[in-house]
Design a protein around this motif. Structure first.
Motif, short mmCIF file in Angstrom:
data_model
loop_
_atom_site.label_atom_id
_atom_site.label_comp_id
_atom_site.label_asym_id
_atom_site.label_seq_id
_atom_site.Cartn_x
_atom_site.Cartn_y
_atom_site.Cartn_z
N THR B 225 0.84 -1.20 0.00
CA THR B 225 0.00 0.00 0.00
C THR B 225 0.88 1.25 0.00
OG1 THR B 225 -0.11 -0.24 2.37
CG2 THR B 225 -1.99 -1.04 1.12
N ARG B 230 0.68 2.63 -5.12
CA ARG B 230 0.08 3.53 -6.11
C ARG B 230 0.99 3.72 -7.32
NH1 ARG B 230 -1.83 5.83 -1.39
NH2 ARG B 230 -0.30 7.48 -1.19
N SER B 235 -5.08 1.48 -6.55
CA SER B 235 -5.74 2.59 -5.88
C SER B 235 -5.98 2.21 -4.42
CB SER B 235 -7.06 2.90 -6.59
OG SER B 235 -7.84 3.73 -5.77
N CYS B 236 -5.13 2.71 -3.53
CA CYS B 236 -5.19 2.24 -2.14
C CYS B 236 -5.08 3.38 -1.14
CB CYS B 236 -4.08 1.23 -1.90
SG CYS B 236 -2.46 1.87 -2.28
N LYS B 240 -8.89 8.48 0.46
CA LYS B 240 -9.93 8.54 -0.58
C LYS B 240 -10.96 7.43 -0.41
CE LYS B 240 -9.23 11.89 -3.58
NZ LYS B 240 -10.20 12.97 -3.67
N ILE B 241 -10.49 6.19 -0.17
CA ILE B 241 -11.42 5.06 -0.22
C ILE B 241 -12.17 4.87 1.09
CG2 ILE B 241 -10.22 3.82 -2.07
CD1 ILE B 241 -8.90 2.09 0.00
N ALA B 242 -11.60 5.31 2.21
CA ALA B 242 -12.32 5.24 3.49
C ALA B 242 -11.97 6.48 4.28
CB ALA B 242 -11.95 3.97 4.25
N ASP B 248 -12.78 13.96 3.60
CA ASP B 248 -13.82 13.95 2.57
C ASP B 248 -14.28 15.35 2.20
OD1 ASP B 248 -14.69 14.15 5.10
OD2 ASP B 248 -16.50 12.95 4.86
N GLN B 254 -5.70 11.54 -5.89
CA GLN B 254 -4.92 10.35 -5.58
C GLN B 254 -3.96 10.13 -6.75
OE1 GLN B 254 -5.91 6.04 -3.97
NE2 GLN B 254 -7.00 6.52 -5.83
N GLU B 317 -0.95 1.88 4.43
CA GLU B 317 -2.13 1.76 5.28
C GLU B 317 -1.74 1.18 6.63
OE1 GLU B 317 -5.30 -0.39 3.43
OE2 GLU B 317 -6.04 -1.07 5.37
#
Lengths: 167, 374
Positions: B225, B230, B235-236, B240-242, B248, B254, B317
């Protein structure tokens, strides 16, 4: 033929990128106004080199009467994650002959401290603070164990109680 | 799984085995890589870890939730603030504590400053690994500006246990916003120098382009990650994803590169620094007046159950998993650290390259060893 052209083009391109890098180092070489390095031991006495909030060590501020704010409650000892603080209390008689518990020794092991600041944050009487001393190198590690309350010092609140009793 | 196993070959008699580390300058810590060589070509890389294991996860079982925070500094010391935030967010979400708006935006600014400082140190050290010593001085010069902001506000430069469940330990310095904006302006001017010094350098490009290609499938299979993943088009980005905190509500991109080589991973970090500057600019304006911490009980007890929180550190992550039995100490704490996964992809992507390229590849993964061992 195209191989030869590419060979020389590569050399030219390489020289160009090297020149771009060298230009930056050259620019700083001839502009002494942008020097950022400082001579360490020399500037130490000339200006303040750490900020006011710098976490150098835990200290216990004393006022001019050699009095501090520590009640010896032991909350700092409880909250310290790695046992850097030991509280030793004693019982002494106050003005009215009543036995009260006061701090005898506030032992602080600087060698074990991780500077998390929990002791200072939880202290109910703001008896502890950060000191800005940062040159802690010693030849003997026992010197890193310190007694924070100065010899002969007393709790500020106790004397105010005494004064109230006197008046 | 089969892909992982087949990468470990059976050794032959004529293979030459060399230990790289545990004291090697290019590993930035105590990591031993056992190399199986054929001539100068790397046939296999076996990482041996555990030289700096301190048992942080076990120590967490004997600490209260407020005390755990300072231990997470010592894992990935270059993104100390983000690690702290992971534990704080977990406790806040578990107890449903509403953190003041001011704290949320200060945390974002500090997160991004930490990310830039971490990338700057990586950029300096990566140049040095590849023989470009000049880069080291320029990266360190600009990192010093961020460390001055940190020192002014919370007294320490690297390991600042500044987050606490519910908010911050104390308020930031009154000059914090001004100095953060000054840094953004200063660093925007200095970023082109980075490009001229290292990115465009023909020696650097030849040493990184096409070296250590990692496909997107490999990245996903190994759980790589952060910028390393990237760079392979995975896409990690947890921001962005969580999204956590106020990510937000902020505008940023990204960064994704498809090539998957060392240079792509390098470029992701360079572009990420620009994105971080954009985030700081947006967030600094939104820091309002208000309290610096929410009201939290002196002794925090999480309700019985399991909790998980993930954040995006400078390396990938970070996941914090806590099992609570309702007491003031957690029953079990586990950290999913980014560097652990990023390290073990080394064998797959470094095979067939030369030893000198291995330094370039492991440098481009941006490993921090204390985070691997914990």
């Amino acid at each position: 033929m195209s191989g030869i052209i590419k060979y020389f083009a590569d050399i030219l391109h390489g020289l160009k990128t090297l020149w771009a890098g060298m230009r930056i180092t050259g620019k700083y070489f001839v502009s002494p106004g942008e020097i950022v390095t400082e001579q360490y031991p020399e500037i130490r006495h000339k200006k303040q080199i750490v900020s006011d909030r710098f976490k150098g060590e835990v200290i216990m501020p004393h006022d001019e009467n050699n009095q501090h704010n520590c009640t010896g409650c032991g909350v700092c000892e409880l909250n310290c994650p790695n046992g850097s603080i030991e509280i030793i209390t004693k019982r002494i008689p106050d003005e009215n002959g009543k036995m009260v518990r006061v701090i005898d020794k506030h032992i602080y092991h600087l060698s074990m401290c991780t500077f998390c600041g929990l002791c200072i944050k939880v202290c109910p009487t703001q008896a502890l603070a950060w000191g800005q001393e940062f040159e802690h190198a010693v030849y003997d590690r026992t010197k890193l164990t310190k007694v924070l309350n100065k010899p002969g010092s007393s709790y500020k609140g106790l004397s105010s109680k005494k004064k109230e009793a006197k008046s | 799984m089969s892909e992982v196993i087949k990468n470990y070959i059976v050794r032959e008699n004529e293979d030459y085995i060399v230990n790289m580390g545990p004291q090697h300058p290019s590993t930035h810590g105590v990591l031993r890589l056992e190399l199986v060589l054929s001539g100068e070509t790397v046939k296999q890389v076996v990482p041996h870890i555990g030289y700096i294991h301190r048992g942080i996860e076990k120590m967490c079982e004997y600490d209260t939730y407020k005390q755990i925070v300072h231990l997470t500094d010592r894992m990935d010391y270059l993104s100390a603030h983000i690690n702290n935030e992971a534990v704080c967010l977990l406790v806040e979400n578990a107890l449903e504590i509403e953190v003041p708006e001011r704290v949320k935006y200060i945390r974002v600014v500090l997160d991004e400053l930490t990310r830039i400082a971490s990338h700057q140190l990586w950029w300096s050290a990566y140049g040095m690994d590849l023989g470009a010593l000049t880069a080291f001085f320029y990266g360190m010069r600009d990192r010093e500006k961020i460390l001055d902001i940190f020192e002014e506000s919370f007294g320490s430069r690297l390991l600042h246990s500044f987050n606490t469940p519910g908010g911050l330990m104390h308020d930031v310095h009154p000059n914090f916003q001004k100095h953060a904006m000054e840094f953004v302006k200063y660093f925007r001017k200095k970023l082109p120098e980075y490009k001229q010094l290292l990115t465009d350098n023909v020696i650097f490009r030849n040493r990184t382009q096409g070296i250590g290609v990692m496909s997107r499938e490999t990245a996903i299979a190994y759980g790589v990650t952060g910028p390393s993943g990237r760079g392979s088009g995975f896409s990690c980005d947890v921001r962005k994803i969580a999204p956590y905190g106020v990510y937000d509500q902020l505008e940023f991109e990204q960064i994704l590169y498809e090539q998957g080589d060392s240079f792509a991973r390098y470029m992701v970090r360079m572009k990420e620094m620009e994105q971080s500057l954009n985030i700081i600019e947006q967030a600094v304006d939104k820091i309002t007046d208000g309290p610096f911490t929410a009201k939290v009980k002196p002794i925090i007890k999480l309700p019985e159950g399991e909790y998980y929180q993930r954040v995006e550190t400078a390396r990938g992550e970070l996941g914090v998993y806590v099992v609570s039995d309702g007491k003031k100490f957690p029953y079990r704490v586990r950290f999913r650290s980014p560097n652990f996964s990023n390290l073990f992809v080394l064998n797959t992507i470094a095979r067939g390259h030369l030893i000198a390229d291995l330094v370039a590849i492991s440098g481009s993964l941006d490993l921090v060893i204390p985070d691997i061992d914990r």
